[in-house]
Structure formats: C-alpha cells, structure tokens
Scaffold this motif. Structure first.
Motif, PDB file in Angstrom:
ATOM      1  N   ARG A  60       0.817  -1.215   0.000  1.00 55.41           N
ATOM      2  CA  ARG A  60       0.000   0.000   0.000  1.00 55.41           C
ATOM      3  C   ARG A  60       0.849   1.262   0.000  1.00 55.41           C
ATOM      4  NH1 ARG A  60      -2.776  -2.681   4.389  1.00 55.41           N
ATOM      5  NH2 ARG A  60      -1.821  -1.166   5.794  1.00 55.41           N
ATOM      6  N   TRP A  61       2.163   1.121  -0.072  1.00 61.36           N
ATOM      7  CA  TRP A  61       3.060   2.272  -0.024  1.00 61.36           C
ATOM      8  C   TRP A  61       2.794   3.113   1.224  1.00 61.36           C
ATOM      9  CZ3 TRP A  61       6.882   3.151  -3.796  1.00 61.36           C
ATOM     10  CH2 TRP A  61       6.843   2.276  -4.888  1.00 61.36           C
ATOM     11  N   ALA A  62       2.621   2.427   2.362  1.00 63.25           N
ATOM     12  CA  ALA A  62       2.436   3.051   3.676  1.00 63.25           C
ATOM     13  C   ALA A  62       1.111   3.780   3.819  1.00 63.25           C
ATOM     14  CB  ALA A  62       3.591   4.004   4.008  1.00 63.25           C
TER      15      ALA A  62
ATOM     16  N   LEU B 163      -0.928   9.279  -7.157  1.00 63.24           N
ATOM     17  CA  LEU B 163      -0.066  10.453  -6.945  1.00 63.24           C
ATOM     18  C   LEU B 163       0.927  10.176  -5.823  1.00 63.24           C
ATOM     19  CD1 LEU B 163       0.614  13.460  -7.477  1.00 63.24           C
ATOM     20  CD2 LEU B 163      -1.124  14.048  -5.774  1.00 63.24           C
ATOM     21  N   TRP B 164       0.440   9.596  -4.736  1.00 63.82           N
ATOM     22  CA  TRP B 164       1.306   9.257  -3.602  1.00 63.82           C
ATOM     23  C   TRP B 164       2.387   8.266  -4.025  1.00 63.82           C
ATOM     24  CZ3 TRP B 164       2.411  10.527   1.320  1.00 63.82           C
ATOM     25  CH2 TRP B 164       2.956   9.562   2.172  1.00 63.82           C
ATOM     26  N   LYS B 165       1.996   7.239  -4.782  1.00 60.81           N
ATOM     27  CA  LYS B 165       2.956   6.234  -5.232  1.00 60.81           C
ATOM     28  C   LYS B 165       4.009   6.855  -6.146  1.00 60.81           C
ATOM     29  CE  LYS B 165       1.514   3.021  -8.060  1.00 60.81           C
ATOM     30  NZ  LYS B 165       0.840   1.805  -8.576  1.00 60.81           N
ATOM     31  N   GLY B 166       3.577   7.739  -7.044  1.00 65.38           N
ATOM     32  CA  GLY B 166       4.526   8.417  -7.912  1.00 65.38           C
ATOM     33  C   GLY B 166       5.509   9.270  -7.134  1.00 65.38           C
ATOM     34  N   ALA B 167       5.010   9.924  -6.060  1.00 59.43           N
ATOM     35  CA  ALA B 167       5.891  10.744  -5.227  1.00 59.43           C
ATOM     36  C   ALA B 167       6.926   9.873  -4.525  1.00 59.43           C
ATOM     37  CB  ALA B 167       5.066  11.522  -4.202  1.00 59.43           C
ATOM     38  N   TRP B 168       6.490   8.698  -4.045  1.00 54.88           N
ATOM     39  CA  TRP B 168       7.431   7.780  -3.409  1.00 54.88           C
ATOM     40  C   TRP B 168       8.507   7.328  -4.396  1.00 54.88           C
ATOM     41  CZ3 TRP B 168       9.312   6.310   0.958  1.00 54.88           C
ATOM     42  CH2 TRP B 168       8.561   6.359   2.124  1.00 54.88           C
ATOM     43  N   ILE B 169       8.097   6.965  -5.605  1.00 58.20           N
ATOM     44  CA  ILE B 169       9.064   6.496  -6.606  1.00 58.20           C
ATOM     45  C   ILE B 169      10.078   7.594  -6.919  1.00 58.20           C
ATOM     46  CG2 ILE B 169       9.315   5.779  -9.009  1.00 58.20           C
ATOM     47  CD1 ILE B 169       6.596   4.355  -8.717  1.00 58.20           C
ATOM     48  N   ALA B 170       9.578   8.812  -7.105  1.00 53.66           N
ATOM     49  CA  ALA B 170      10.481   9.934  -7.390  1.00 53.66           C
ATOM     50  C   ALA B 170      11.430  10.172  -6.220  1.00 53.66           C
ATOM     51  CB  ALA B 170       9.663  11.191  -7.682  1.00 53.66           C
ATOM     52  N   ALA B 171      10.906  10.081  -4.987  1.00 50.52           N
ATOM     53  CA  ALA B 171      11.750  10.294  -3.810  1.00 50.52           C
ATOM     54  C   ALA B 171      12.816   9.208  -3.689  1.00 50.52           C
ATOM     55  CB  ALA B 171      10.886  10.333  -2.555  1.00 50.52           C
ATOM     56  N   LEU B 172      12.443   7.957  -3.969  1.00 46.13           N
ATOM     57  CA  LEU B 172      13.418   6.861  -3.888  1.00 46.13           C
ATOM     58  C   LEU B 172      14.515   7.011  -4.943  1.00 46.13           C
ATOM     59  CD1 LEU B 172      10.980   3.870  -3.251  1.00 46.13           C
ATOM     60  CD2 LEU B 172      12.604   4.862  -1.624  1.00 46.13           C
TER      61      LEU B 172
ATOM     62  N   MET C 252      11.669  19.122 -10.714  1.00 50.99           N
ATOM     63  CA  MET C 252      10.899  18.173  -9.907  1.00 50.99           C
ATOM     64  C   MET C 252       9.684  18.845  -9.280  1.00 50.99           C
ATOM     65  SD  MET C 252      13.939  16.037  -8.023  1.00 50.99           S
ATOM     66  CE  MET C 252      12.775  15.129  -7.022  1.00 50.99           C
ATOM     67  N   VAL C 253       9.870  20.046  -8.757  1.00 51.81           N
ATOM     68  CA  VAL C 253       8.753  20.774  -8.150  1.00 51.81           C
ATOM     69  C   VAL C 253       7.678  21.074  -9.181  1.00 51.81           C
ATOM     70  CG1 VAL C 253       8.077  22.957  -7.081  1.00 51.81           C
ATOM     71  CG2 VAL C 253      10.119  21.765  -6.275  1.00 51.81           C
ATOM     72  N   ILE C 254       8.085  21.456 -10.387  1.00 51.07           N
ATOM     73  CA  ILE C 254       7.118  21.752 -11.447  1.00 51.07           C
ATOM     74  C   ILE C 254       6.301  20.508 -11.791  1.00 51.07           C
ATOM     75  CG2 ILE C 254       6.887  22.349 -13.896  1.00 51.07           C
ATOM     76  CD1 ILE C 254       9.268  24.239 -13.532  1.00 51.07           C
ATOM     77  N   VAL C 255       6.983  19.362 -11.901  1.00 48.48           N
ATOM     78  CA  VAL C 255       6.283  18.109 -12.234  1.00 48.48           C
ATOM     79  C   VAL C 255       5.324  17.726 -11.109  1.00 48.48           C
ATOM     80  CG1 VAL C 255       6.575  15.641 -12.658  1.00 48.48           C
ATOM     81  CG2 VAL C 255       8.107  17.288 -13.762  1.00 48.48           C
ATOM     82  N   PHE C 256       5.795  17.798  -9.854  1.00 47.26           N
ATOM     83  CA  PHE C 256       4.932  17.494  -8.706  1.00 47.26           C
ATOM     84  C   PHE C 256       3.713  18.411  -8.681  1.00 47.26           C
ATOM     85  CE2 PHE C 256       8.446  15.263  -6.322  1.00 47.26           C
ATOM     86  CZ  PHE C 256       7.762  14.072  -6.210  1.00 47.26           C
ATOM     87  N   PHE C 257       3.934  19.686  -8.911  1.00 44.05           N
ATOM     88  CA  PHE C 257       2.845  20.655  -8.883  1.00 44.05           C
ATOM     89  C   PHE C 257       1.811  20.342  -9.954  1.00 44.05           C
ATOM     90  CE2 PHE C 257       0.908  24.696 -10.207  1.00 44.05           C
ATOM     91  CZ  PHE C 257       0.395  25.130  -9.000  1.00 44.05           C
ATOM     92  N   ALA C 258       2.283  20.037 -11.170  1.00 41.32           N
ATOM     93  CA  ALA C 258       1.363  19.747 -12.273  1.00 41.32           C
ATOM     94  C   ALA C 258       0.507  18.526 -11.969  1.00 41.32           C
ATOM     95  CB  ALA C 258       2.155  19.546 -13.562  1.00 41.32           C
ATOM     96  N   HIS C 259       1.113  17.456 -11.454  1.00 43.56           N
ATOM     97  CA  HIS C 259       0.350  16.246 -11.144  1.00 43.56           C
ATOM     98  C   HIS C 259      -0.596  16.477  -9.963  1.00 43.56           C
ATOM     99  CE1 HIS C 259       2.025  13.327 -13.929  1.00 43.56           C
ATOM    100  NE2 HIS C 259       3.247  13.786 -13.676  1.00 43.56           N
ATOM    101  N   THR C 260      -0.164  17.264  -8.990  1.00 37.42           N
ATOM    102  CA  THR C 260      -1.020  17.560  -7.838  1.00 37.42           C
ATOM    103  C   THR C 260      -2.261  18.335  -8.262  1.00 37.42           C
ATOM    104  OG1 THR C 260       0.884  17.592  -6.345  1.00 37.42           O
ATOM    105  CG2 THR C 260      -1.131  18.662  -5.584  1.00 37.42           C
TER     106      THR C 260
END
Length: 294
Positions: free
Chosen positions: A34-36, A53-62, A108-116
């Motif tokens: 469940r990716w926590a 979105l949460w899973k994508g953020a985890w993958i990007a962070a890893l 990275m911030v731009i991509v996160f913002f767009a998906h959010t």
C-alpha cells in the motif's frame, strides 16, 4: 581492508540485516503493497487517483535518494585521503554540478505541482450529479450525519445518526454510488477525514448553504473504514471518531428504510449542531461532559 573499514562494513551489514528482518512480518508486507497508506485504501474511485499520486511521489523520492546516496558514496570513496600526509584536491566551484542541483529540483517541483493540480481537479470535480447527499456536522466533540431524502432539497426532511463524546456514530455509504458531503460546524474548525478514502477537508464554522466546504466520493469497495477529526478542536478532540460502513445497494436501501421508520432518527430539517455534542437536537442532554445518549 583496514580495521576501521572492517568495523564500518560490519556495522552497515548488521544494520541492513535488522531492516530486512523487520520487513518480514505480514503487516509490514501489506504496508509495502500500500506504499504506507492506511488499510482498505484506496476505498473510492477518487482515492485511487490520490494513491497513484502518492505512489509516484514515493518512486520519485526513492530515485532521488538513490542518486544522492550514490554521489555521496562515490565522492567519499573516489576522493578519500590515501595517506596521512596527503590532502585531497579541494574543489571550490563546479559549475556543471551547481547548475544540475539548481535546475533538477526546480523541474521536480514543477512536475509534482502539475500532477497535484491534475489530481486535485479530478478529486474535487462534482460531476456527475451525486446519487446521495449527506450533511456532515462536526462539533465539540462528535459527529452528526444527515441523510437527505433528495439532493435537490438540502433543507428538507432527513434521517440522521448522531454521536456523543461517549458514543461513536457510524456513517453508512452505498457502493458504486456517488455521495456528496456538505460540511458544517457550529463552533470551531474541524476536519472530516475517512482514512481509507485518502481524502479530508476542513469544516469551517460560519459557512452556510452552498458556501460550505463540500466534496464527493464514489466508494468502490465494500468494507469497514475509520474516520476522525484531524484538526485540534478542543479538550476532547481525541474522541471525535466515527465509523464508516460501505454496503451493497440492497443492504444500504434496507438500512435507510429501517432508519426512516425510527422516529428518533427522523427530522423535518437537517440537524446542524448545538453548543456541545450533548445538546444536539435529537439527543437527551447529560450533566457529564462525556456525552449524552439517545
């Protein structure tokens, strides 16, 4: 290897072994799947978007963490001191590297913002029209759930379930049907959160009618969920809990019909709360601060 290097390697090995052993129990495996995220999540169609979105953020962070650690280990090994009388080359500026660690985070911030923003628009999009409407009241320190007979008449007759500080209410929802929540508070700011739905929203006092905060969910999984207030709202904030049960349509209809036959759960207008949970219309007041009873 030197003695110090051997000790460092042994410490790293033991630490990694404890981490791996700690990931062997069944509950941890579920958390990994469940990716926590909370159990039973995502429980709605909208929650699935939030989960992705949460899973994508985890993958990007890893990936970012792996690259960063790789650079750290490479630099510490490649430019290590090789003898006591040797000092590694001291680099003061590295223009390509500085450009990289300036531009990369911005991208990275731009991509996160767009998906959010994309997910936010999808989650808060209120089309199609809701099948059911529930006026949720959060107040010190419990919840009232008003089930409207028609979404076209928000001030009309309702069936309701009300809780107190000592009585946890249950919110019942219909699987596969869109339910719209309208949020009201008679006292302070609360926050309406069903953990497995991965979506919460603040309840702002003073808002009325269509100016109230509201959102819609479409449950797609039968089951039991937990709900709570996530805004510190007073002394008994910890008691602001509620249960959520998602049912098939036939079971949901039977439940609502049973509720409508009980005069204690029917009102000609929505119950929007009082000064305290024990004074909510439909409940008998109790002298204690722990709540009243039906």
């Amino acid at each position: 290897m030197t003695r110090r290097a051997r000790q460092t390697a042994l410490g790293a090995f033991v630490g990694a072994s404890f981490l791996l052993l700690g990931a062997c129990d069944a509950e941890t495996e579920k958390q990994i799947d469940r990716w926590a995220m909370p159990g039973n999540s995502p429980g709605t169609e909208e929650g699935q978007l939030i989960f992705e979105l949460w899973k994508g953020a985890w993958i990007a962070a890893l990936i970012t963490g792996a690259i960063t650690w790789a650079f750290i280990f490479y630099a510490s090994w490649r430019f290590r001191r090789r003898s006591d009388d040797e000092i590694p080359v001291q680099t003061r500026y590295n223009l390509p590297l500085e450009i990289f660690y300036t531009i990369a985070p911005i991208m990275m911030v731009i991509v996160f913002f767009a998906h959010t923003v994309r997910v936010q628009e999808a989650v808060l999009n209120e089309t199609p029209e809701p099948d059911n409407c529930v006026q949720v009241v959060g107040q010190q320190w419990s919840w009232t759930f008003n089930y409207n007979e028609s979404c076209d008449d928000m001030d009309g007759k309702v069936t309701y379930v009300a809780g107190t500080g000592s009585q946890i209410p249950t919110l019942v929802l219909e699987k596969g049907k869109t339910t719209q929540f309208w949020l009201s508070s008679p006292d302070v700011i609360h926050s309406f959160w069903i953990t497995g739905f991965l979506m919460k929203m603040d309840i702002i006092p003073g808002q009325e009618g269509e100016a109230r905060n509201h959102f819609s969910v479409t449950p797609d999984k039968v089951g039991d969920y937990r709900g709570k207030c996530t805004e510190l709202c007073g002394v008994y904030h910890s008691r602001m809990l509620f249960n959520v049960k998602v049912m098939e349509s036939a079971e949901y209809d039977a439940y609502m019909a049973k509720l409508a036959r009980d005069p204690e759960h029917v009102s000609d207008s929505p119950l929007l709360g009082g000064e305290h949970a024990t004074t909510t219309a439909g409940l008998e007041a109790d002298e204690t601060e722990t709540g009243g009873h039906e």
